[in-house]
Design a protein around this motif. Structure first.
Motif, PDB file in Angstrom:
ATOM      1  N   TYR A  11      71.747  -5.541 -17.678  1.00 47.20           N
ATOM      2  CA  TYR A  11      70.351  -4.730 -17.035  1.00 47.20           C
ATOM      3  C   TYR A  11      70.571  -4.596 -15.510  1.00 47.20           C
ATOM      4  CZ  TYR A  11      68.282  -5.816 -21.542  1.00 47.20           C
ATOM      5  OH  TYR A  11      68.213  -6.014 -23.040  1.00 47.20           O
TER       6      TYR A  11
ATOM      7  N   ILE B  42      67.144   1.597 -19.604  1.00 43.45           N
ATOM      8  CA  ILE B  42      68.470   1.441 -20.215  1.00 43.45           C
ATOM      9  C   ILE B  42      69.406   0.558 -19.912  1.00 43.45           C
ATOM     10  CG2 ILE B  42      68.000   3.403 -21.683  1.00 43.45           C
ATOM     11  CD1 ILE B  42      70.515   4.922 -20.401  1.00 43.45           C
ATOM     12  N   SER B  43      70.096  -0.159 -20.558  1.00 40.66           N
ATOM     13  CA  SER B  43      71.214  -1.159 -20.121  1.00 40.66           C
ATOM     14  C   SER B  43      72.412  -0.538 -19.862  1.00 40.66           C
ATOM     15  CB  SER B  43      71.290  -2.200 -21.100  1.00 40.66           C
ATOM     16  OG  SER B  43      71.847  -1.704 -22.229  1.00 40.66           O
TER      17      SER B  43
ATOM     18  N   VAL C 282      74.470   0.306 -23.069  1.00 42.37           N
ATOM     19  CA  VAL C 282      73.965   1.675 -23.633  1.00 42.37           C
ATOM     20  C   VAL C 282      74.389   2.947 -22.714  1.00 42.37           C
ATOM     21  CG1 VAL C 282      71.891   2.944 -24.155  1.00 42.37           C
ATOM     22  CG2 VAL C 282      71.873   0.473 -24.584  1.00 42.37           C
TER      23      VAL C 282
ATOM     24  N   GLU D 255      76.812   5.584 -24.634  1.00 37.98           N
ATOM     25  CA  GLU D 255      76.608   7.387 -24.717  1.00 37.98           C
ATOM     26  C   GLU D 255      77.594   7.932 -23.942  1.00 37.98           C
ATOM     27  OE1 GLU D 255      72.666   9.740 -23.673  1.00 37.98           O
ATOM     28  OE2 GLU D 255      73.160   8.361 -22.058  1.00 37.98           O
TER      29      GLU D 255
ATOM     30  N   GLN E 252      62.502   3.065 -26.825  1.00 37.35           N
ATOM     31  CA  GLN E 252      62.461   3.496 -25.786  1.00 37.35           C
ATOM     32  C   GLN E 252      61.924   2.393 -24.814  1.00 37.35           C
ATOM     33  OE1 GLN E 252      60.673   4.739 -27.874  1.00 37.35           O
ATOM     34  NE2 GLN E 252      58.554   5.462 -26.979  1.00 37.35           N
TER      35      GLN E 252
ATOM     36  N   ARG F 195      64.997  -0.786 -25.052  1.00 37.43           N
ATOM     37  CA  ARG F 195      65.866  -0.141 -24.144  1.00 37.43           C
ATOM     38  C   ARG F 195      66.983   0.609 -24.235  1.00 37.43           C
ATOM     39  NH1 ARG F 195      65.312  -4.595 -19.220  1.00 37.43           N
ATOM     40  NH2 ARG F 195      66.018  -2.744 -17.923  1.00 37.43           N
ATOM     41  N   ALA F 196      66.639   1.409 -25.310  1.00 39.23           N
ATOM     42  CA  ALA F 196      67.598   2.258 -25.742  1.00 39.23           C
ATOM     43  C   ALA F 196      67.517   3.691 -25.427  1.00 39.23           C
ATOM     44  CB  ALA F 196      67.868   2.269 -27.388  1.00 39.23           C
ATOM     45  N   GLY F 197      66.304   4.037 -24.893  1.00 40.86           N
ATOM     46  CA  GLY F 197      66.202   5.401 -24.030  1.00 40.86           C
ATOM     47  C   GLY F 197      65.286   6.121 -25.540  1.00 40.86           C
TER      48      GLY F 197
ATOM     49  N   THR G 185      65.162   7.690 -30.003  1.00 42.85           N
ATOM     50  CA  THR G 185      65.560   6.502 -30.811  1.00 42.85           C
ATOM     51  C   THR G 185      64.457   5.827 -31.617  1.00 42.85           C
ATOM     52  OG1 THR G 185      65.401   4.799 -29.150  1.00 42.85           O
ATOM     53  CG2 THR G 185      67.633   5.986 -29.249  1.00 42.85           C
TER      54      THR G 185
ATOM     55  N   ARG H 134      73.243   4.725 -28.884  1.00 43.49           N
ATOM     56  CA  ARG H 134      72.623   4.034 -28.013  1.00 43.49           C
ATOM     57  C   ARG H 134      71.488   2.850 -28.682  1.00 43.49           C
ATOM     58  NH1 ARG H 134      68.756   6.985 -25.827  1.00 43.49           N
ATOM     59  NH2 ARG H 134      69.257   9.304 -26.635  1.00 43.49           N
TER      60      ARG H 134
ATOM     61  N   ALA I 284      71.727  -0.821 -28.471  1.00 42.73           N
ATOM     62  CA  ALA I 284      71.107  -2.123 -27.855  1.00 42.73           C
ATOM     63  C   ALA I 284      70.393  -3.112 -28.734  1.00 42.73           C
ATOM     64  CB  ALA I 284      69.619  -1.272 -27.311  1.00 42.73           C
TER      65      ALA I 284
END
Length: 375
Positions: free
Chosen positions: A11, A26-27, A30, A34, A200, A204-206, A209, A265, A269
């Motif tokens: 993170y 997002i990490s 991830v 992407e 999201q 923490r995948a955006g 999703t 993504r 995560a």
């Protein structure tokens, strides 16, 4: 196997972020996943399509590893709301729900009731503004076929008792909007019939999703009203004037082919979460939330969210006196603390990356607030 320290090291959010209940940065893994797939998509090298098409199966397996539902009973969704719309438009009878839940569920229910005329929302009269097994039991009738709840209340941070609710509702469908706890609450998802969530926030995948997971009972009960091309047994090249059969199970509840990069993504995560274990993450979140409560107590700021670990997740809600609200908001802003401010409350939320530097910034903000408040 990933250690929790290794997960945390991925993170990169800057100190002062206390708004994971709104969205989670997002990490690095991830981001890297992407970028790699965007490059694959951009080059279109021979055979590269496989790397994209295989993400649909990967994401179902990743969700399955966290919630415990079979992978074939999971379908990717772009967000929580889409999953809830699929569910509530496909439901018949009365659905018992809270009018104070995040609007994704209530709006879907009222829209379905108006459009389909086979669903009737029944609104609970809450005790202390939260949904408990006792409240649910008080409202049950023979006409109620389903109960819809939020795993964690977005306003109060209250963690619902899924097992208690299952005990009182019997064989009715239990529908869970899991977005405010998915990934950080070690919930007994097996008692639910429908789980809808997005990635999201705590995952923490955006944005873009999410998923819908169905029990066998839910698959047999719900009608896939919005079953599009991807949810249909379709052979391209034919004629489509006749009604085509839907795919079995959860697969019927999708409209078109999903974004494989969003699926990747989400998978990345979730695989990190599963490798560490939600239970371990939940303990870390509980410790940070307790630290947050202690700091609020130190500065005599009323905490109106649950203090009992069994009734909370990562959300802590403060409710200063009305005349102090502007001062507190300004202090947080001036010290670089990101939080959600609504009317009379300040919602702070923590994650694994909430470190000493973040708590120092918060303490600085509250110190500044304390020096400008007169009693």
């Amino acid at each position: 196997m990933t250690t929790i320290d290794e997960l945390i090291s991925g993170y990169t959010d800057e100190p002062g972020y206390f708004d994971f209940a709104k969205w989670g940065p997002i990490s690095r893994p991830v981001v890297e996943e992407e970028r790699a797939l965007v490059d694959v998509q951009a080059r279109a090298r021979f055979g590269s399509e496989v790397a994209l098409t295989e993400q649909a199966g990967r994401v179902r397996r990743a969700v399955s590893a966290v919630v415990g539902f079979p992978a074939d009973q999971v379908v990717f969704q772009p967000d929580t709301s889409s999953g809830l719309v699929h569910t509530l438009f496909g439901l018949t009878g009365q659905v018992l729900m809270s009018p104070r839940d995040y609007p994704s569920g209530p709006v879907a229910a009222t829209r379905a009731a108006a459009a389909m005329r086979v669903l009737e929302p029944v609104w609970m009269d809450l005790d202390h503004d939260v949904v408990t097994p006792a409240v649910v039991q008080r409202h049950l009738t023979d006409r109620v076929t389903a109960v819809a709840v939020s795993l964690v209340d977005y306003r109060t941070g209250y963690l619902v008792d899924l097992e208690g609710i299952r005990q009182v509702i019997g064989d009715r469908l239990l529908i869970v909007d899991a977005i405010q706890g998915f990934g950080v609450v070690d919930a007994p998802y097996g008692v639910a019939d429908v789980i809808a969530s997005g990635g999201q926030k705590w995952v923490r995948a955006g944005w873009g999703t999410g998923f819908l997971a169905l029990s066998e009972r839910a698959s047999a009960t719900l009608t896939p009203v919005f079953s599009g091309v991807a949810g249909t047994e379709l052979r391209l090249g034919g004629s489509y004037h006749e009604t085509l059969p839907t795919l079995p199970g959860a697969a019927a509840f999708q409209i078109t082919n999903s974004d494989p990069i969003a699926q990747a993504r989400f998978s990345t995560a979730l695989e990190g979460i599963a490798s560490v274990g939600v239970a371990a993450i939940s303990r870390e979140i509980a410790d940070r939330a307790s630290r947050l409560i202690d700091i609020a107590d130190e500065f005599a700021l009323p905490v109106v969210s649950p203090r009992d670990e069994a009734e909370r997740a990562g959300i802590v809600v403060l409710e200063p006196s009305p005349e102090q609200m502007t001062t507190l908001t300004a202090a947080l802003l001036n010290h670089g603390v990101t939080a959600t401010v609504r009317d009379t409350t300040v919602r702070l939320s923590v994650h694994l990356s909430t470190d000493d530097d973040s708590f120092d910034l918060l303490r600085g903000a509250l110190t500044s607030f304390g020096t400008t408040v007169y009693y």
